[in-house]
Design an enzyme around this catalytic site. Structure first.
Site, mmCIF file in Angstrom:
data_model
loop_
_atom_site.group_PDB
_atom_site.id
_atom_site.type_symbol
_atom_site.label_atom_id
_atom_site.label_comp_id
_atom_site.label_asym_id
_atom_site.label_seq_id
_atom_site.Cartn_x
_atom_site.Cartn_y
_atom_site.Cartn_z
ATOM 1 N N GLU A 49 46.641 23.076 78.094
ATOM 2 C CA GLU A 49 45.301 23.315 78.641
ATOM 3 C C GLU A 49 44.457 22.085 78.334
ATOM 4 O OE1 GLU A 49 42.918 26.748 77.059
ATOM 5 O OE2 GLU A 49 41.393 25.177 77.044
ATOM 6 N N GLU A 51 41.239 25.787 62.890
ATOM 7 C CA GLU A 51 42.467 26.330 63.488
ATOM 8 C C GLU A 51 43.497 26.567 62.384
ATOM 9 O OE1 GLU A 51 42.956 27.053 66.624
ATOM 10 O OE2 GLU A 51 41.468 25.893 67.752
ATOM 11 N N SER A 63 38.404 23.650 80.003
ATOM 12 C CA SER A 63 37.971 24.937 80.545
ATOM 13 C C SER A 63 36.487 24.891 80.815
ATOM 14 C CB SER A 63 38.367 26.106 79.643
ATOM 15 O OG SER A 63 37.920 25.899 78.360
HETATM 16 P P1 AMO Z 1 37.488 25.393 74.965
HETATM 17 O O1 AMO Z 1 37.373 26.167 73.701
HETATM 18 O O2 AMO Z 1 38.536 25.811 75.925
HETATM 19 O O3 AMO Z 1 36.111 25.465 75.796
HETATM 20 O O4 AMO Z 1 37.642 23.851 74.638
HETATM 21 C C1 AMO Z 1 37.603 22.876 75.650
HETATM 22 C C2 AMO Z 1 38.779 21.920 75.520
HETATM 23 O O5 AMO Z 1 38.738 21.294 74.244
HETATM 24 C C3 AMO Z 1 40.049 21.055 73.801
HETATM 25 N N1 AMO Z 1 40.284 21.746 72.506
HETATM 26 C C4 AMO Z 1 41.043 21.298 71.504
HETATM 27 N N2 AMO Z 1 41.779 20.179 71.370
HETATM 28 C C5 AMO Z 1 42.450 20.002 70.219
HETATM 29 N N3 AMO Z 1 42.433 20.853 69.180
HETATM 30 C C6 AMO Z 1 41.718 21.997 69.261
HETATM 31 N N4 AMO Z 1 41.687 22.826 68.218
HETATM 32 C C7 AMO Z 1 40.981 22.255 70.460
HETATM 33 N N5 AMO Z 1 40.171 23.256 70.887
HETATM 34 C C8 AMO Z 1 39.764 22.931 72.127
HETATM 35 C C9 AMO Z 1 40.999 21.576 74.857
HETATM 36 C C10 AMO Z 1 40.131 22.589 75.572
HETATM 37 O O6 AMO Z 1 40.551 22.798 76.900
HETATM 38 N N6 AMO Z 1 32.505 25.368 75.616
HETATM 39 C C11 AMO Z 1 33.780 25.453 76.296
HETATM 40 C C12 AMO Z 1 33.875 24.484 77.448
HETATM 41 C C13 AMO Z 1 32.958 24.806 78.577
HETATM 42 O O7 AMO Z 1 32.996 25.963 79.047
HETATM 43 O O8 AMO Z 1 32.202 23.918 79.005
HETATM 44 C C14 AMO Z 1 34.884 25.212 75.284
HETATM 45 O O9 AMO Z 1 34.672 24.763 74.191
HETATM 46 O O10 AMO Z 1 41.352 20.495 75.703
#
Ligand code: AMO
Length: 441
Positions: free
Chosen positions: A364, A224, A367
């Protein structure tokens, strides 16, 4: 400081908080870190902290043995000590009880000046705190957050076990991206390039064709670039995937999980919540369910126009947050193009897909959705997102072995703990956070 004492036969009889006024007269052995030292001349008070809390040690100078006094003279804040002594009920002491030490061992020294004051009396900004994270974690708030984190995971495992899920472990070194190429960390894998896993997405889907209901709790990695209070480069995700289910089933499961976790934490972590000044309320169900279109309308009515098809940008999230303070709600029916290739488009309206997000205020949390389980359609979706089916051939092959319809979600543990502990920055809820600017400690 001179040589350290040896532990020898000393073992802890109690954590500090297990010592109660009713134990007046009992002999105990405690261990911990010197929190504060107060010297009133004729009497010395030491507050001793361990992972559970604090107890007062009271040393009346006139009555104390010279060896004991000599040890006390050498103590500094955050030294590690063992104490044997007698419990005394004493109203004015912290929790109405203290220990009159008969013997002290100095087991570890702390070099002064310390990088941080774990009593929290001298406020320090987050960067300073994270640089001395171990001292920072000894603050009551630090301990409280990670005890809650521990209980959240216990609750999650307990709940999913009860729902018939099997815990699995999937690779964290992977050959292809799952959540879009931009945020990948490449690594050198012998003579090839590989990547750190962004999610267990493809593996958890494959595993539904064997174990039907699986879950995994594991770290994931995303490069990120943005510096926000809710993104880090390494986070922990709770992922589930279940066969013979659709988005409605997994949304319902997630709602029940959240309620279970909140109730569990409320029951097990009363003192930690008090330390953090959090009044945790069990969220009423059902959580509000919006469609993506309804959210766009809600924002447009308040002057924020978002082009249809786009993800909700930060100002939109902020507005949603102010409309739903400390509230869990779902956003369903997303535009297909705004979600990853593996999400199933809606029957009869393929512009929309069976995806959802779980929100808490502007955050969020999770998802997920129904997945595509038909190989032909998955290949089509890969291509339309500019991805090469060839790079996914091992994954696609599994669809030739009998793939059940399935659905699932990923729930960010650290964000969930942020929500439960009322913290503003995700870094507070990760022991050793990693982001664009931080790779140590
Ligand atoms: P997504 O990319 O929305 O979905 O990630 C799921 C959840 O992981 C957390 N998250 C993070 N938390 C902290 N820092 C980050 N950089 C970060 N990125 C994601 C969030 C987010 O909602 N494979 C799909 C899930 C699925 O469809 O089963 C996925 O990765 O809370």
């Amino acid at each position: 400081m001179e040589g350290l004492d040896k532990l020898e036969g000393w073992r802890k009889t109690h954590y500090t908080t297990e010592i109660t006024p009713e134990m007046d007269g009992e002999n105990v052995t405690v261990f911990g870190w010197v929190h504060t030292i107060r010297d009133l001349g004729g009497i010395k008070f030491i507050l001793l902290a361990d992972r559970e809390g604090i107890i007062q040690l009271t040393i009346p100078v006139k009555e104390a043995e010279p060896q004991l006094l000599e040890k006390v003279e050498r103590l500094r804040k955050q030294c590690v000590i063992g104490v044997r002594g007698r419990v005394r009920a004493y109203e004015k002491a912290h929790r109405g009880v203290e220990i009159i030490p008969s013997e002290i061992k100095i087991l570890g020294v702390a070099e002064h000046p310390l990088d941080l004051d774990p009593t929290g009396r001298i406020p320090a900004d987050l960067d300073v705190r994270l640089n001395a994270r171990i001292l920072d974690l000894r603050r009551p708030e630090g301990l409280a957050i990670f005890k809650i984190n521990h209980h959240v995971l216990r609750a999650v495992r307990d709940f999913l076990e009860g729902e018939g899920f099997l815990e699995v472990q999937t690779p964290k070194i992977i050959a292809t991206a799952t959540e879009g190429g931009a945020a990948l960390f490449p690594i050198v894998y012998f003579d090839r390039e590989a990547f750190l896993a962004q999610s267990p997405q493809l593996y958890k889907e494959q595993l539904t064709s064997v174990f039907e209901k699986v879950y995994e709790v594991a770290p994931y990695f995303r490069a990120e670039e943005s510096r926000t209070v809710r993104h880090v480069a390494e986070f922990t995700s709770i992922d589930i995937e279940m066969a013979f289910a659709t988005v409605e089933d997994v949304v319902d499961l997630l709602e029940r999980l959240i309620v279970y976790v909140v109730a569990y934490v409320k029951a097990k972590c009363a003192s930690e919540l008090e330390t953090l000044k959090v009044n945790l309320k069990i969220p009423p169900t059902p959580f509000k369910r919006y469609t993506y279109d309804e959210v766009l309308e809600l924002l447009a009515e308040r002057g924020l126009k978002i082009p249809w098809g786009e993800d909700i940008p930060t100002p939109g999230l902020r507005m949603l947050g102010s409309l739903h303070p400390e509230t869990y709600y779902f956003i369903l029916d997303w535009p297909t193009e705004s979600k990853p290739f593996y999400i199933k488009p809606k029957d009869g309206n393929p512009k929309l897909c069976e995806a959802f997000d779980l929100m808490y205020g502007m955050l969020e949390l999770a998802s997920g959705g129904t997945r595509i389980h038909e190989k032909g359609l998955l290949v089509e979706r890969l291509k339309s997102q500019g991805l090469s089916p060839e790079s996914f051939k091992h994954h696609l092959r599994v669809f030739d072995y009998g793939m059940p319809p399935h659905a699932g979600w990923g729930l960010g543990l650290n964000r969930l703990v942020m929500a439960l502990t009322g913290r503003e920055n995700i870094r507070e809820c990760i022991l050793f956070p990693r982001d664009r600017d931080r790779l140590t400690p």
